[in-house]
Design a protein around this motif. Structure first.
Motif, PDB file in Angstrom:
ATOM      1  N   ALA A 344      64.883  48.859  84.120  1.00 46.10           N
ATOM      2  CA  ALA A 344      64.862  49.952  83.150  1.00 46.10           C
ATOM      3  C   ALA A 344      64.315  51.200  83.814  1.00 46.10           C
ATOM      4  O   ALA A 344      63.564  51.125  84.772  1.00 46.10           O
ATOM      5  CB  ALA A 344      63.973  49.577  81.962  1.00 46.10           C
ATOM      6  N   MET A 348      62.920  56.877  80.292  1.00 42.21           N
ATOM      7  CA  MET A 348      64.070  57.091  79.415  1.00 42.21           C
ATOM      8  C   MET A 348      63.908  56.266  78.141  1.00 42.21           C
ATOM      9  O   MET A 348      63.211  55.260  78.118  1.00 42.21           O
ATOM     10  CB  MET A 348      65.348  56.701  80.147  1.00 42.21           C
ATOM     11  CG  MET A 348      65.765  57.726  81.186  1.00 42.21           C
ATOM     12  SD  MET A 348      67.409  57.340  81.800  1.00 42.21           S
ATOM     13  CE  MET A 348      67.843  58.894  82.555  1.00 42.21           C
ATOM     14  N   GLU A 352      68.934  55.207  75.979  1.00 43.16           N
ATOM     15  CA  GLU A 352      69.465  55.480  77.320  1.00 43.16           C
ATOM     16  C   GLU A 352      69.430  54.227  78.183  1.00 43.16           C
ATOM     17  O   GLU A 352      70.330  53.973  78.979  1.00 43.16           O
ATOM     18  CB  GLU A 352      68.653  56.603  77.989  1.00 43.16           C
ATOM     19  CG  GLU A 352      68.944  57.962  77.375  1.00 43.16           C
ATOM     20  CD  GLU A 352      67.960  59.014  77.825  1.00 43.16           C
ATOM     21  OE1 GLU A 352      68.376  59.976  78.482  1.00 43.16           O
ATOM     22  OE2 GLU A 352      66.757  58.884  77.507  1.00 43.16           O
ATOM     23  N   PHE A 355      72.280  52.062  77.461  1.00 44.17           N
ATOM     24  CA  PHE A 355      73.497  52.537  78.129  1.00 44.17           C
ATOM     25  C   PHE A 355      73.511  52.133  79.601  1.00 44.17           C
ATOM     26  O   PHE A 355      74.576  51.891  80.176  1.00 44.17           O
ATOM     27  CB  PHE A 355      73.589  54.065  78.005  1.00 44.17           C
ATOM     28  CG  PHE A 355      74.864  54.630  78.554  1.00 44.17           C
ATOM     29  CD1 PHE A 355      76.016  54.629  77.781  1.00 44.17           C
ATOM     30  CD2 PHE A 355      74.926  55.144  79.834  1.00 44.17           C
ATOM     31  CE1 PHE A 355      77.197  55.128  78.279  1.00 44.17           C
ATOM     32  CE2 PHE A 355      76.108  55.646  80.341  1.00 44.17           C
ATOM     33  CZ  PHE A 355      77.249  55.636  79.559  1.00 44.17           C
ATOM     34  N   LEU A 356      72.322  52.041  80.176  1.00 43.00           N
ATOM     35  CA  LEU A 356      72.170  51.788  81.618  1.00 43.00           C
ATOM     36  C   LEU A 356      73.041  50.632  82.100  1.00 43.00           C
ATOM     37  O   LEU A 356      73.713  50.730  83.121  1.00 43.00           O
ATOM     38  CB  LEU A 356      70.698  51.517  81.924  1.00 43.00           C
ATOM     39  CG  LEU A 356      70.306  51.380  83.386  1.00 43.00           C
ATOM     40  CD1 LEU A 356      69.886  52.721  83.929  1.00 43.00           C
ATOM     41  CD2 LEU A 356      69.160  50.413  83.561  1.00 43.00           C
ATOM     42  N   THR A 357      73.011  49.518  81.384  1.00 41.50           N
ATOM     43  CA  THR A 357      73.857  48.405  81.812  1.00 41.50           C
ATOM     44  C   THR A 357      74.932  48.067  80.784  1.00 41.50           C
ATOM     45  O   THR A 357      75.881  47.356  81.103  1.00 41.50           O
ATOM     46  CB  THR A 357      73.047  47.111  82.055  1.00 41.50           C
ATOM     47  OG1 THR A 357      72.531  46.659  80.811  1.00 41.50           O
ATOM     48  CG2 THR A 357      71.933  47.330  83.028  1.00 41.50           C
ATOM     49  N   ALA A 359      76.997  50.056  79.249  1.00 40.00           N
ATOM     50  CA  ALA A 359      78.095  51.020  79.143  1.00 40.00           C
ATOM     51  C   ALA A 359      79.462  50.373  79.285  1.00 40.00           C
ATOM     52  O   ALA A 359      80.382  50.664  78.520  1.00 40.00           O
ATOM     53  CB  ALA A 359      77.915  52.109  80.203  1.00 40.00           C
ATOM     54  N   SER A 365      81.441  54.426  76.565  1.00 36.44           N
ATOM     55  CA  SER A 365      81.842  55.781  76.978  1.00 36.44           C
ATOM     56  C   SER A 365      83.362  55.912  76.874  1.00 36.44           C
ATOM     57  O   SER A 365      84.094  54.924  76.960  1.00 36.44           O
ATOM     58  CB  SER A 365      81.376  56.067  78.409  1.00 36.44           C
ATOM     59  OG  SER A 365      82.095  55.267  79.319  1.00 36.44           O
ATOM     60  N   ILE A 370      79.746  59.979  77.008  1.00 36.38           N
ATOM     61  CA  ILE A 370      78.967  58.887  76.433  1.00 36.38           C
ATOM     62  C   ILE A 370      79.097  58.910  74.912  1.00 36.38           C
ATOM     63  O   ILE A 370      78.961  59.960  74.282  1.00 36.38           O
ATOM     64  CB  ILE A 370      77.488  59.028  76.822  1.00 36.38           C
ATOM     65  CG1 ILE A 370      77.354  59.000  78.356  1.00 36.38           C
ATOM     66  CG2 ILE A 370      76.655  57.931  76.197  1.00 36.38           C
ATOM     67  CD1 ILE A 370      75.979  59.355  78.860  1.00 36.38           C
ATOM     68  N   TRP A 372      77.232  58.348  72.109  1.00 37.83           N
ATOM     69  CA  TRP A 372      75.826  58.113  71.755  1.00 37.83           C
ATOM     70  C   TRP A 372      75.675  57.315  70.452  1.00 37.83           C
ATOM     71  O   TRP A 372      74.817  56.431  70.380  1.00 37.83           O
ATOM     72  CB  TRP A 372      75.024  59.419  71.700  1.00 37.83           C
ATOM     73  CG  TRP A 372      74.704  59.959  73.061  1.00 37.83           C
ATOM     74  CD1 TRP A 372      75.073  61.159  73.582  1.00 37.83           C
ATOM     75  CD2 TRP A 372      73.958  59.314  74.110  1.00 37.83           C
ATOM     76  NE1 TRP A 372      74.611  61.291  74.870  1.00 37.83           N
ATOM     77  CE2 TRP A 372      73.930  60.185  75.227  1.00 37.83           C
ATOM     78  CE3 TRP A 372      73.327  58.069  74.211  1.00 37.83           C
ATOM     79  CZ2 TRP A 372      73.285  59.858  76.408  1.00 37.83           C
ATOM     80  CZ3 TRP A 372      72.685  57.752  75.397  1.00 37.83           C
ATOM     81  CH2 TRP A 372      72.664  58.636  76.468  1.00 37.83           C
ATOM     82  N   ARG A 412      69.614  43.014  75.992  1.00 34.92           N
ATOM     83  CA  ARG A 412      70.646  43.959  76.406  1.00 34.92           C
ATOM     84  C   ARG A 412      71.703  43.257  77.252  1.00 34.92           C
ATOM     85  O   ARG A 412      72.893  43.501  77.095  1.00 34.92           O
ATOM     86  CB  ARG A 412      69.960  45.065  77.217  1.00 34.92           C
ATOM     87  CG  ARG A 412      70.883  46.078  77.823  1.00 34.92           C
ATOM     88  CD  ARG A 412      70.117  47.072  78.654  1.00 34.92           C
ATOM     89  NE  ARG A 412      69.703  46.496  79.924  1.00 34.92           N
ATOM     90  CZ  ARG A 412      69.033  47.168  80.872  1.00 34.92           C
ATOM     91  NH1 ARG A 412      68.670  48.412  80.663  1.00 34.92           N
ATOM     92  NH2 ARG A 412      68.705  46.579  81.998  1.00 34.92           N
TER      93      ARG A 412
END
Lengths: 509, 358
Positions: A344, A348, A352, A355-357, A359, A365, A370, A372, A412
């Motif tokens: 992580a 952030m 966020e 979204f890091l992994t 996405a 996206s 993105i 949101w 996540r």
């Protein structure tokens, strides 16, 4: 047996902004007593011992040492009065040798030659083999711990505090450590032993004080109590072990063939010819003492380290030259050990970080832009499903406690309908209830058809959830064996026995 | 005793509060400095901050604000992208010069052809020149792991030498009676960058700055590339875990900041400066670093920061001419702004606590 009281802690309280770390904590330690301080992560054990060691000042309460008021203003004061501490995380310089490291921790170090002789003498006296001229960077975790212990013993302490000392040791090394501690205790040195490993406490300790949410919830004679009783005092709830649904072995989901990669980490361990397969629905547990290539194995599987295409196959596809994003697309998710900065971004928000992994597999996206609202919904879903305690999805990841953040980060990955899951240290620093929830979630995903690799230093955890078991030792992976029928002795030998001890001939047999 | 205590969450208030506090502190300490120089501090502060906006000559000076702010904003936005990703392009001044030289060369090569295409071609060439100059540190960094701070900074001095050569050699005005300096673009319509609204100070550079601010704002807020830039700056290992390719990121950020600086150089040389001369560059590339941080590396913030910095330039010049203040004092004053900003920045992540006793 009654003992003279060495340390008397009475009514200690300590608050940090937003949290009461300790509240009205009282207990006594006798001379030469091995006293366990038992509690989950976040129960306030560390804060308590930091106050005894002079690193933190209590808000309220008092302590006395051998009947005299004891309020150390700094660790040097505590050391002078005979209190020494071995930390969970070592403070050693890898580029210096053992004797130099020991000298750095002393107020008035003697000449090197004399110090080396004393280190040798103490290490022989207490059965802790250690060569003072070796470079710390080349030592195993168990040997590093010996450096810390010997550093303490040279001060001739009356009270030795040990914070989770066995988390980095093989079973054989634990035996050596316990022998040393018993010898110290017999000579009159009291030991304050912090752990959440109940079996250890039952074999080693004379008394136990149990902390929960900063308060003493009870004391027990660990030799007269069962592990279950202790655990329930510690957690304050009845524990249920995770359920396993038996599944038939399916296709190979992850195939790793003779992967050798150089470590990108200074003093890291390179991987050497690592091979294994994980089938659909199977959990492969990889044990090993920290620093034997676990981080590197995760990097090689997550795609942060690349190999030749054929060496890593995800669901049949050659993926060795894929980066992290392409591997996710191929169905592999990974959860690194270090949450703050690797798994992580600490500053952030949870959104966020979702979204890091998330996405790619969660389609967060569109044309590079993105989405949101969808990302927020994903973060909220993980927060709700995995019981992440947070004021909202907007807070920075670093504001969450380690256990809470881990629930979020594991959730996540698991909520991306993965085909292959790789997790390093899934429950490190997580309280028992949350750890059970995480293990159950992993098993549920396996039951749904994912292939799972769990890298962990917690043997009990691996034996609980894994079907197959292998050990990573100096970058080499042993041949995976079914968990059923493995004994703890066999596992210990797979782990390389006790580093520096004469056990090699056992392993060959 | 005062103690700093880490905040669990970065403060929203101080995110926007620090620039204001920094400006106020700069005024106070700057005022002390001016008093020590024997000037009336209130008069100086008023000359710098008030007169250009509402004073006697404001009608002229207001226009000067946009003239100065335009290039600062354009350069600072590009730099901010890199700074957010932890890529430290300190050599925007060199990229600004090279953009001007290469863009101007294209225009001068076409002289005296009149065509609507010439000016756009010059803008593109200017952006290309800045991009090219930024690619040197970018490629050295990604290939050989050199330090982009040093390389980009050193290249400023190389660019200055090339500029001197251009002004006295290959771009010198053939009709200029041997004086250094190129042809004047104001007398070559197809290649000039005039004021768009009389008296406003707004030329194409200002327009480009505002459009860029909006585009970069969207990039940072909504686009995955913006996310990756922020991620790479805050948590490099997490960025690799996410799948950011560090090489591509360095090339992108250096390239964008170089191209924007190059464009700014071209707009300057075709507009306010008028010609390539040995010293047409006036340090905008360096001042833009202050502007980028003063604007919180946020494109919208940078627009305001650029205007504020332009104010200290215009007002500072006024103070120098009207009140006899040494121009070095004005530079110290501008430097203080960055100094206090970085100092006060601590409050975003820490709070000050009064602790009794030792």
């Amino acid at each position: 047996m009654t003992r003279d009281i060495l340390l008397d802690v009475a009514g200690i309280s300590k608050s940090y902004p937003g949290v009461k770390a300790n509240e009205d904590v009282s207990f006594k330690i006798g001379v030469g007593e091995v006293h366990a301080l038992l509690g989950e992560n976040g129960a306030g054990k560390s804060t308590l011992v930091k106050m005894i060691y002079g690193l933190v000042k209590p808000d309220e309460g008092r302590m006395s040492l051998r009947g005299k008021a004891f309020a150390p203003s700094a660790p040097s004061v505590a050391r002078e009065m005979g209190v020494a501490m071995v930390f969970q995380h070592f403070s050693l310089f890898e580029a210096l040798n053992v004797a130099e490291n020991v000298a750095l921790g002393m107020e008035n170090p003697p000449p090197m030659r004399e110090l080396a002789a004393r280190i040798r003498a103490v290490s022989e006296e207490y059965g802790l083999p250690l060569d003072p001229s070796r470079m710390v960077g080349d030592l195993s975790a168990g040997e590093r711990q010996r450096v810390e212990i010997i550093r303490c013993l040279l001060q001739d302490p009356k009270l030795l505090i040990m914070d989770e000392p066995t988390s980095v040791l093989t079973p054989q090394e634990v035996e050596i450590l316990f022998k040393t501690l018993r010898q110290l205790s017999a000579e009159g040195t009291a030991i304050l032993y912090i752990s959440h490993k109940l079996e250890e406490i039952r074999t080693l300790c004379d008394a136990a004080t149990i902390l929960r949410r900063g308060k003493v919830v009870g004391s027990a004679d660990p030799r007269q109590s069962t592990a279950r009783e202790l655990a329930e005092m510690m957690v304050g709830a009845t524990l249920t072990p995770p359920e396993r649904k038996a599944t038939a072995k399916g296709d190979v989901m992850l195939g790793v063939t003779e992967v050798s990669v150089a470590s990108p980490i200074p003093f890291g361990t390179s991987l050497k010819d690592v091979s294994f397969t994980v089938a659909r629905g199977e959990v492969l547990g990889i044990a090993g003492v920290a620093g034997n290539g676990q981080d590197e194995l995760l990097l090689a599987l997550s795609g942060e380290l690349k190999t030749a295409p054929d060496k890593v196959r995800i669901n049949g596809r050659a993926a060795g030259d894929f980066g992290p994003a392409e591997r996710r697309r191929a169905g592999l998710v990974a959860a690194p050990e270090d949450r703050y900065g690797h798994a992580a971004a600490p500053d952030m928000s949870l959104v966020e970080n979702a979204f890091l992994t998330g996405a790619i597999r969660r389609n967060l996206s569109r044309n590079g832009f993105i989405d949101w609202p969808a990302t927020r919904a994903f973060a909220d879903e993980v927060i709700a499903t995995y019981d992440v305690r947070t004021p909202g999805n907007h807070v920075a990841a670093r504001a969450l406690s380690g256990g809470n953040l881990q629930k979020f980060l594991i959730g996540r990955e698991l909520d991306q309908t993965p085909e292959v899951i790789v997790i390093n240290q899934p429950t490190w620093g997580v309280d028992a209830a949350a750890a059970a929830a995480i293990r159950q979630a992993i098993l549920n995903r396996a039951a749904e058809g994912a292939g799972v690799v769990v890298i962990s230093q917690d043997l009990d955890e691996l034996l609980e959830i894994a079907d197959m078991f292998a050990v990573l030792n100096e970058g080499r992976l042993s041949k995976p064996r079914p968990v059923k029928g493995l004994t703890i002795d066999e596992i210990g030998l797979m782990m390389g026995g006790a580093h520096g001890m004469e056990v090699a001939h056992h392993a060959e047999a | 005793m005062l103690r700093l205590e880490k905040r669990p969450n970065p403060s929203q208030f101080w995110q926007y509060g620090t620039p204001v506090v920094a400006v106020l502190l700069t005024m106070v300490v700057g005022g002390i400095l001016f008093a020590m120089l024997g000037k009336d501090p209130f008069a100086v502060i008023k000359t710098i901050f008030w007169d250009p906006l509402f004073g006697e000559f404001a009608f002229y000076l207001r226009g000067q604000l946009l003239v100065k702010a335009g290039p600062l904003i354009l350069i600072a936005i590009g730099l901010a992208l890199g700074f957010r990703a932890g890529i430290w392009n300190i050599g925007a001044e060199g990229q600004y010069i090279m953009g001007a030289v290469i863009g101007a060369s294209v225009g001068l090569a076409a002289y005296p052809t009149e065509s609507r295409l010439i000016f756009p071609a010059m803008v593109i060439a200017g952006a290309f020149g800045g991009w090219l100059w930024a690619m040197i540190p970018a490629i050295l960094k990604t290939r050989f792991n050199t330090n982009e701070i040093l390389v980009s900074l050193m290249l400023v001095y190389v660019a200055e030498t090339i500029l001197a050569k251009a002004a006295t050699g290959f771009l010198r005005n053939p009709d200029g009676a041997g004086f250094p300096g190129s042809r004047n673009f104001s007398s070559y319509k197809a290649a000039s960058n005039p004021e768009l609204i009389a008296g406003s100070g707004l030329h194409w550079g200002g327009v480009a700055a505002l459009v860029t601010a909006v585009l970069v704002y969207i990039l940072l807020q909504r686009h995955i590339l913006g996310f990756q830039i922020k991620l790479a700056g805050q948590a490099p290992r997490a960025a690799r875990f996410h799948g950011v390719n560090p090489t591509r990121l360095v090339v992108f950020c250096m390239g964008v900041s170089g191209a924007l600086a190059g464009m700014a150089g071209l707009f300057e040389v075709t507009g306010p400066a008028g010609q390539i001369s040995i010293d047409f560059n006036s340090g905008y590339g360096f001042t833009a670093i202050i502007v980028a941080f003063l604007g919180r590396l946020n494109p919208i913030g940078i627009v305001f920061a650029g205007l504020l910095m332009a104010l200290t330039y215009v007002g500072g010049e006024m103070a120098a001419t009207n009140l006899g203040l040494p121009s070095a004092a004005i530079q110290v004053f501008q430097g203080m702004l960055l100094f206090f900003l970085l100092g006060v920045d601590v409050l975003g992540n820490y709070r000050i606590r009064l602790v009794k006793g030792a």
